[in-house]
Scaffold this active site. Structure first.
Site, PDB file in Angstrom:
ATOM      1  N   LYS A  79       0.847  -1.199   0.000  1.00  0.00           N
ATOM      2  CA  LYS A  79       0.000   0.000   0.000  1.00  0.00           C
ATOM      3  C   LYS A  79       0.883   1.250   0.000  1.00  0.00           C
ATOM      4  CE  LYS A  79      -3.898   2.040   2.566  1.00  0.00           C
ATOM      5  NZ  LYS A  79      -4.724   1.934   3.790  1.00  0.00           N
ATOM      6  N   SER A 154      -9.710   1.988   2.944  1.00  0.00           N
ATOM      7  CA  SER A 154      -8.824   2.705   2.049  1.00  0.00           C
ATOM      8  C   SER A 154      -7.822   1.829   1.294  1.00  0.00           C
ATOM      9  CB  SER A 154      -8.063   3.771   2.833  1.00  0.00           C
ATOM     10  OG  SER A 154      -7.187   3.173   3.765  1.00  0.00           O
ATOM     11  N   SER A 178      -9.801  -0.234   7.159  1.00  0.00           N
ATOM     12  CA  SER A 178      -9.195  -0.044   5.834  1.00  0.00           C
ATOM     13  C   SER A 178      -8.497  -1.269   5.246  1.00  0.00           C
ATOM     14  CB  SER A 178      -8.208   1.123   5.863  1.00  0.00           C
ATOM     15  OG  SER A 178      -8.898   2.343   5.806  1.00  0.00           O
TER      16      SER A 178
END
Lengths: 487, 96
Positions: A79, A154, A178
């Site tokens: 990420k 997210s 997330s």
């Protein structure tokens, strides 16, 4: 050998160990597949083709020397909120569009010790603020199960990327859901470890008392293998705890007879999709069938206050953390003015997107003179009540089982102009961050062609038991074997 | 409760966040809606409860103050928007 990209970590490891494939072959196959599907999914902000091959060559040399570890030579997506030395780390924000970290996050150091292979950095909601990845400053990531739908957020790029086999495993971060909510929306496994289990050093800070890094994987075994590598005390993060890390793969060998599972009624919320409720009930019956003792009437009475408390606590911490983006040392910098203050204000005005600004405003308000006691201090006291809810529940139960999100993946654009509706998407996941306990989302069924996730919640530092229950469920259902066809 | 445009501008100033007039109006509405959803917390009697700032009870952590190599200056300045020699360069702080 065909379809190397669809391998799990443990399968790839066996093939590398027996020298049936090399890491370079595996990495080339993964990159080839990634470039075939990425035009449709848009999971990655940066694809590190050259670095991936260089990492794979290094891994092959290590394997030739007999130095193979569980993640050696296996391609991963990271990420884009986790610092990678020499590789752009953007947080999907214009503010950090060209930021190249001068150091690695501790989790990256640990992966490098394994001779891992980096494939790319994944798209996300800007600074990890959001539930759909639509808040990326760059582009929208699409759900591989239905390209009209969001992947969740997210960590949407990491979850979508693993669902469509753009890598063998991924790392995400989770402040209010997330990792778990996008794992649920994309039909993969996602674990938020206990607060303090995994080092946050080099994780770009959103809400420091809630943030954790965790694995996003194709199955529960892989989740255990990745957690094993990234977990542990770190002198560079004094909120990590100096506890031994258990052997997580051992936990997978046990059955779940007699394990006490509570089903908290407050998590079957109003407005929940009927099919999600039915799938969850079926999944929990399955756990019962496997020998668990299920109490369908568990209760966490303060649950309904968690959302409000979270949207005071997280933005308050964010408003302090994001004050550092002043255009002085790195990142976007507005210079077309004489005044230093105006430069700082314009830097933030043009560098941040709407959701980030909204949360900075909300947090600044909650911390400001005259409102601190009514909002921030009040929310911290409610946090005590929510934490006690979990402590009391875990005197009666070993595990709590809930939906990961009240709905399946929603349509792109559906909630983007309604922050309150978007925030509700995390109503089942954010109490877990408030209490700091660990939780995993695993595939539990499908409706309308979209995956549904079950969330299992455990006691502080009981990731091993989460993995044990999750693995038993997975092997009895095999939902994780379903793959999107990308139509 | 509804926020006024003045309050929105005051919060933005505290955060040193520049906002356009459109943004002031948009945030006035959206923040007001969000804050209305927080009124629910007032139902709870929290008098006498200790606040929780993080979930794992940890005391202050100390370690030996041993010098370690720092990042090279060039690495640290590599992302600087502007520099002069080994310094970050900014606009004048004190106005004449």
């Amino acid at each position: 050998m065909d379809n190397l990209h669809s391998l799990t970590v443990h399968d790839a490891h066996e093939l590398l160990k027996s020298k049936k494939i090399s890491s370079v072959e595996l990495t080339q196959a993964v990159l080839k597949h990634l470039h075939e599907v990425e035009d449709k999914v848009h999971a990655c902000v940066t694809v590190t083709d050259e670095q991936a091959i260089a990492d794979a060559q290094k891994a092959d040399l290590a394997i030739a020397r007999g130095e193979i570890r569980p993640l050696t030579g296996i391609p991963a997506l990271i990420k884009d909120v986790i610092c990678t030395r020499g590789i752009r780390t953007t947080c999907s924000s214009k503010m950090l569009e060209n930021f190249i970290p001068p150091y690695d996050a501790t989790v990256i150091d640990k992966l490098k010790d394994e001779n891992y292979v980096i494939i790319g950095k994944t798209n996300m909601d800007e600074f990890a603020m959001g539930s759909s990845t639509e808040n990326s400053a760059f582009f929208v990531t699409r759900n591989p199960w239905n390209l009209e739908c969001v992947p969740g957020g997210s960590s949407g790029g990491s979850a979508a990327g693993i669902a469509i086999d753009e890598a063998i495993y991924a790392l995400g971060s989770d402040t209010g859901g997330s990792i778990r909510q996008p794992a649920s929306f994309c039909g993969v496994v996602g674990l938020k470890p206990t607060y303090g289990r995994v080092s946050r050093y080099g994780l770009v800070a959103f809400a420091s008392s809630l943030d954790q890094i965790g694995p996003i994987t194709k199955d529960v075994t892989d989740c255990a293998l990745v957690l094993q590598v990234i977990a542990g005390h770190d002198i560079k993060d004094s909120t990590t705890v100096p506890l031994d890390v258990p052997d997580y793969t051992q936990a997978l060998k046990k059955d779940i007879k007699g394990i006490r599972i509570g089903v908290p009624k407050e998590y079957f919320v109003e407005g929940m999709q009927t099919e999600v409720r039915e799938i969850l009930e079926k999944a929990i019956y399955k756990l019962e069938g496997l020998g668990a003792e299920v109490d369908w009437h568990a209760s966490l009475p303060y649950t309904k206050y968690a959302l409000a408390a979270y949207y005071i606590l997280a933005p308050s911490e964010a408003s302090a953390n994001l004050a550092r983006y002043d255009g002085v040392k790195y990142g976007f910098s507005y210079r077309n003015t004489e005044s230093m203050w105006e430069a700082m204000e314009k830097t933030k005005q043009y560098g941040f997107g709407a959701e980030v600004k909204r949360r900075i405003m909300l947090g600044t308000y909650a911390l400001s003179a005259g409102y601190y006691d009514a909002y921030y201090l009040k929310a911290q006291k409610v946090r005590t009540l929510i934490k006690r809810d979990f402590e009391q529940a875990f005197q009666k139960y070993d595990i709590l089982a809930t939906p990961t999100s009240p709905t399946t993946a929603f349509k792109i654009g559906e909630k983007v102009d309604n922050p309150v509706a978007m925030y509700l998407s995390d109503v089942c996941t954010l109490p877990i961050n408030i209490a700091g306990v660990p939780a995993i989302s695993i595939p539990a069924g499908f409706t309308g062609g979209l995956p549904v996730g079950m969330q299992l919640i455990g006691k502080h530092f009981a990731e091993d038991m989460l993995l044990q229950v999750a693995y038993n469920f997975e092997q009895a259902t095999l939902w994780h074997k379903n793959k999107p066809s990308l139509k | 409760m509804r926020l006024s445009a003045e309050e929105v501008r005051h919060i933005a100033l505290l955060a040193r966040l520049g906002l356009s007039e459109e943004e002031v109006e948009k945030f006035r509405n959206q923040l007001s809606n969000i804050l209305e959803n927080m009124v629910i917390l007032a139902e709870l009697d929290t008098a006498g409860l200790p606040p929780t700032s993080q979930s794992i009870a940890m005391e202050n952590i100390y370690r030996q103050d041993e010098p370690q190599p720092s990042l090279p200056v060039e690495d640290v300045l590599a992302n600087a928007p502007d520099r002069e020699e080994n310094y970050f360069k900014v606009n004048a702080v004190l106005e004449q």
